[in-house]
Every structure is written in structure tokens, then in C-alpha cells.
Write a protein that holds these residues in place. Sequence first.
Motif, short mmCIF file in Angstrom:
data_model
loop_
_atom_site.label_atom_id
_atom_site.label_comp_id
_atom_site.label_asym_id
_atom_site.label_seq_id
_atom_site.Cartn_x
_atom_site.Cartn_y
_atom_site.Cartn_z
N LYS A 20 39.04 9.61 58.45
CA LYS A 20 39.02 10.49 59.62
C LYS A 20 39.40 9.78 60.92
N ARG A 63 37.08 8.01 62.36
CA ARG A 63 35.84 8.38 63.06
C ARG A 63 35.13 7.12 63.58
N SER A 87 32.91 17.05 59.13
CA SER A 87 34.00 18.00 58.98
C SER A 87 35.26 17.25 58.50
N ASN A 103 38.37 16.92 59.12
CA ASN A 103 39.52 16.84 60.01
C ASN A 103 39.69 15.40 60.50
N SER A 158 37.96 21.41 63.77
CA SER A 158 37.43 21.37 62.40
C SER A 158 38.23 22.31 61.51
N GLU A 192 30.55 24.67 63.07
CA GLU A 192 29.63 23.79 62.35
C GLU A 192 28.17 24.22 62.49
N HIS A 216 36.69 16.28 71.35
CA HIS A 216 36.47 17.09 70.16
C HIS A 216 37.38 18.30 70.14
MG MG Z 1 33.24 17.12 63.09
#
Ligand code: MG
Length: 350
Positions: A58, A60, A145, A147, A153, A182, A238
Motif C-alpha cells: 500500500k 502505508r 482498505s 487501496n 478506498s 469504512e 486521505h
Molecule cells: Mg484506508
Amino acid sequence: MDTVVERISHSDSDEQIYERASKILRSGGLVAFPTETVYGLGADALDKDASAKIYAAKGRPSDNPLIVHIADKKALYELSSDVNEWALKAAEVFWPGPLTMILKKKDIVPDSITGGLPTVAVRMPSHPVAARLIKKSGVYIAAPSANISGKPSPTKAEHVIHDMNGRIDMIIADDTVDIGVESTIIDLSGSVPVILRPGYITWQQLADVFGEVEVDPAVTGSVADGIVPKAPGMKYKHYSPDAKVVIVMGETGRVADKINELTAQRHEEGASVGVMAVSENVGMYNADMVVDMGSRCDEAEAAKKLFSALRSFDDKRIEYVYSESFPTDNVGQAVMNRLIKAAGHTIIKV
Ligand code: MG
Ligand code: AMP
């Protein structure tokens, strides 16, 4: 890496898909799967190396913790050292469903999936594919999620394929994700229940169960104002398409005038413009692309369409998106929370 895409057919042949996905999860791989909220990107939650792959796929940040998905309420006792009365009540009323609870964690939960926090986020999804996959695999599934970090998302298999093809082992496609935003996150590890992220389960529903419920200031405020969110993920950019998103708020006629004025300016500069509007107003706009977000009084429809709408502007290479604001009843609060983040808090009031 080759990514296998398997579509659920809702027949006996699905069993092979669950078997294959379970094998991948048990051997430390990544599987994206539908839930009732958005698509999740899953790995064995208790396997540090497996969950590290989620962060890599991701992009992330490592301090942004993952939600652990379970298929049986009893799992709470294995993951949390303090399954308090609130947790039991919340599980009874809202599970399976779109509520994530934050509880004190047990040592078995790796620090790498909690961003080093002493708490763990747990959810029991109601989506039949998610529930069956967790049961079949026999592991707890850590899943954010599905993405690329920072993007909207995914609510459709095509969104997951767009972001994750070549990065993960398998995608289970089944476009029956019906909420579209979410889960609600509630922190039950402190002296009072606190909502960290709005979702389908509303403040009112939670207040009916817990009596007193607070809302983390980061839900409505901005990190730019110095607010530090209790859900680490809420501090990051986001839900943003490539386009610059701006929300225009106010009385309908004035909003339409303002958006048309801004559209004309952008067109003069040679830029492309998209608009997000309720069905009743779509005819009012002269943009290159106008997305119908559903009727003014249907906040559930807006929730279902939101992320898909944001992604559709990128498909058409739209550079500026002007959005009306949407009603904040029920899940509408979560819709506006996500939209405001997508807009980086850029709001014009008319
Ligand atoms: Mg997320
Ligand atoms: P996602 O599943 O992509 O929506 O991300 C999960 C969200 O849950 C992020 O906003 C996280 O910051 C939040 N979260 C997960 N674990 C915790 C925790 N232990 N405490 C607070 N927030 C959490």
C-alpha cells in the motif's frame, strides 16, 4: 508478482476460491477481499512478516495500525487483555457489522500491526465472503482498505485491480460492498468511549448503547490546526484523487452559481473540471463531467457512490473537482468526513 483475480459466483465452485485464498493467507501472502464497508487487503494478523507486506503493497506509513478482522466474538479474548463490559455490549449489538473497537492488546498481537500502540483494533465483518474467508483460513486477518495509501478506498473489484495488480497474491472479486465508507471506530480502552472515525454506525446508535460517547476532536478538526488524532491514520492525506477537490457549501442556487463561476475560470485556463452534485441539481452545471451522487435525502446512496466518484475523475483526467456538500444525517456524517479529507479541508462557503 502475478496477481490472481477470482470472481465469486455464489455457487459450489466458490469453495476452491476460499481454499486457494486460505492457503495464501496461511503461508504469509496477501489477499484482497470484499467486506460490507470497502475492500480489505488481508494478511495473517499474527504473522509479522505477512503484515509487513501490507505496508509495502500500500505504501502505508508504518505507524498507521491495521484493523484485525475476526469471525467469532470469542477471538476478542485472544487478542485483548481487557474485554470490558462496553466491548461485550458493542459486540452483542453491532457485530457482525461495520464497527471497529479499540481495546488493550495482548502480547500475541505484534507491535508492527498496532503501530507500536498498546491497543488493538478489532472488527467482525458481516459480509459473507469476508466471514467465510476468515473462518476457512483459520487466521485473524489484519486488513486496511485495499487501496494505495492516500487514494480513495476501493468499493469495486476494478478499483482494487487498478491499485494492487502485481503487488499482491490474490483479489477476490464480488461487487457486493454495499456501505461504501469504512467502519466506525470507537475507542473502548479509556475512561469513556470515544469515536475516532465516523462510519455507518452513528454517534446516536452508540450513545443509545453506551450513554456517554465522546468524539475525537480530529473527526471534525484539521491536523493543520495542531490537532493530533487518536487514530494515527487520520493524520495522513486521505481519499485524494489526482484532481484538486474543493467543496462549495451554502444555499443551492448560490452553490451552483459559484461552481459555474469557478468552472468558467478553470476552463479559461484550459483546465478540465468535474462536479459532484445531488440528482436534483446535476442539470445546473456546465462542467466536463458531472457525477450524480443520488437524491438529496439519500445519504446512504452518497456513501455508496463517494469513493467510486472520486476515482472516476482520475479515469477522465479531470484536474479540478467542485463538490456540493451532502446531508450529514446518519452515514452522511462519514461521507462529509471523507469528502472534507479528500478536499484537504478546502471549503468555500457562499
Ligand atoms: Mg484506508
Ligand atoms: P483502514 O482500515 O485503512 O481504514 O485503516 C485503519 C484505521 O484504524 C486507521 O485510521 C488507523 O489509524 C485506525 N486504527 C487501527 N488500530 C488502531 C489503534 N490501536 N488505535 C487507534 N486507531 C487505530
